[in-house]
Design an enzyme around this catalytic site. Sequence first.
Site, PDB file in Angstrom:
ATOM      1  N   SER A 154       4.784 -35.689  -7.254  1.00 32.80           N
ATOM      2  CA  SER A 154       5.623 -35.657  -8.442  1.00 32.80           C
ATOM      3  C   SER A 154       7.098 -35.441  -8.063  1.00 32.80           C
ATOM      4  O   SER A 154       7.661 -36.237  -7.322  1.00 32.80           O
ATOM      5  CB  SER A 154       5.108 -34.587  -9.394  1.00 32.80           C
ATOM      6  OG  SER A 154       5.634 -34.774 -10.677  1.00 32.80           O
TER       7      SER A 154
ATOM      8  N   ASP B 177      -0.888 -42.280 -15.226  1.00 37.10           N
ATOM      9  CA  ASP B 177      -0.086 -41.060 -15.024  1.00 37.10           C
ATOM     10  C   ASP B 177       0.845 -40.842 -16.215  1.00 37.10           C
ATOM     11  O   ASP B 177       1.659 -41.701 -16.543  1.00 37.10           O
ATOM     12  CB  ASP B 177       0.731 -41.204 -13.736  1.00 37.10           C
ATOM     13  CG  ASP B 177       1.335 -39.896 -13.276  1.00 37.10           C
ATOM     14  OD1 ASP B 177       1.740 -39.083 -14.121  1.00 37.10           O
ATOM     15  OD2 ASP B 177       1.418 -39.688 -12.051  1.00 37.10           O
TER      16      ASP B 177
ATOM     17  N   HIS C 283      -2.249 -37.188 -13.442  1.00 38.71           N
ATOM     18  CA  HIS C 283      -1.037 -37.083 -12.649  1.00 38.71           C
ATOM     19  C   HIS C 283      -1.373 -36.876 -11.179  1.00 38.71           C
ATOM     20  O   HIS C 283      -1.951 -35.856 -10.818  1.00 38.71           O
ATOM     21  CB  HIS C 283      -0.205 -35.912 -13.188  1.00 38.71           C
ATOM     22  CG  HIS C 283       1.139 -35.771 -12.557  1.00 38.71           C
ATOM     23  ND1 HIS C 283       1.957 -36.840 -12.285  1.00 38.71           N
ATOM     24  CD2 HIS C 283       1.816 -34.659 -12.156  1.00 38.71           C
ATOM     25  CE1 HIS C 283       3.079 -36.388 -11.739  1.00 38.71           C
ATOM     26  NE2 HIS C 283       3.019 -35.077 -11.643  1.00 38.71           N
TER      27      HIS C 283
END
Length: 510
Positions: free
Chosen positions: A228, A450, A478
């Site tokens: 991320s 996601d 995610h």
Amino acid sequence: MRLRIDHRVVRLSVALVASAATLTGCVLPLPDFGRRPAAAQSPEPGWRLCPEVPAELLGKAPSGYTFECRTVEVPQDWSKPDDGNTFDIAVMRARATDQRDRIGSLMVNPGGPGASGIDLASYLTRGLPAEVTRRFDIVGFDPRGVGRSSPVDCYSDADLDATFGADPDPKTQPEFDENVDLTKRMVDGCKAKYGDRLNKFSTEQAARDMDKIRQDLGEDKINYLGYSYGTLLGAVYAQLFPDRIRAMVLDGAVDPTLDSTASAQSQAMGFERAFDNFTAWCDDNHSRCPIDGNAREVTMKLMEEARTKPVGNSDGRYATPGWIFWGVVSALYTKARWPDLGEALGDLQQGKAGAIMALADSYADRDDNGVYTNLFDANAAVNCADEAKPVPVEQIRKYQEEWRQKYPMFGAPLAVGMLTCSVWPGPRDPFPTGEAKGAPPILVVGTKGDPATPYEQTQKLADMLGTGTVLTWDGEGHTAYPETRCISSAVNKYLIDLDVPANGTVCPAQ
């Protein structure tokens, strides 16, 4: 409250934590791959044995590893390295006792910004494939301002409660102005405490810290796994130090070229898509999703009713639209929590708020006593230091109206979330965007479902770096590694043998 890019420690930790309301200590058992108990040993100079760190998170330190910690001193401002002002960066190294044919150190970052890399390294000792942990030391660090590393701490628990509980889409001007006033009061507290140091928590400064950690580890080149926001941190490192990378995996890609407006819109689109997928799943799984009606329609109705008659919770709080919204957001980070969300919304229809509040608390890093970590303090400090041109408050109000029509559940809250950096004080320190000239192939991993870093950003990051190779997971939630055998096999071969998968490889959902 600005929607952070990432969940608490990425989806791996979400899968490990058994209860949404319990942040530590309730970890599902995972195989130990036959590792031997850790042997006692003397740490290298500068390091100390620290099994108590993973033990605090997991209930006990995982067997088959030694855990060592140290502090790395770095300049607060890398453009003025000799001015005497420093930060202390906390680092932890986990080394398997059955390690063989060691390749080097694998540095990890969970994203956020604001989540702890030391926590992630602890979780990864239980989650990474043994073929990886036998070849690499797993090295986690808390970036500057985060957790154990000279932490930013300027938000009160009461103000964070007020922020999370506030209406995420304040429709009247007085309601919007009240949100602005709360945000200003919180950031003014940060300014009073940290002054001109606030821009020292930027991503570029943290990337330069990473290279100091590399030097202290004694590694000529690093191996890196970033999730991320950690993909942004890795991308900046790759631009600054392309010749110091052996292998780099960026999972849950952030497109660094997006400004704050485009980034917020991208997330609004991603969460809307994820909620549509959740709604379709509910329609096909009534036994696991006990909602009376269509999930989207029910959720919107529950949030609207909560504006005037919120359901009370046993701890004295009320399930206001804000707490409901953050509970929904929390559950969308991983498909494993879709049943939890279905049950929570079904409970809320029956006048019970405990489950939705627990989901919201897990996102907020709020414990049962109402105490928060510094996750959101650091999140704001990093995001706002990075943001070169914050959006004016008046423009945010316009975006709120426009995005509510385009992204009915998430658009307006994502617009309002930009307020923090709009009123954030002090100078900024934006990160570079461009090619990582001279870097080896970098593996960029994206997940089609996601919500937080939508799949569309994956190719953009790979293209910007110039050496990026895209690996796709046709799944939900995610981040992807190590979710399935296909993803794990491709990433493992790359990390261990530098065997790069064919660009555009797609792994099935299962």
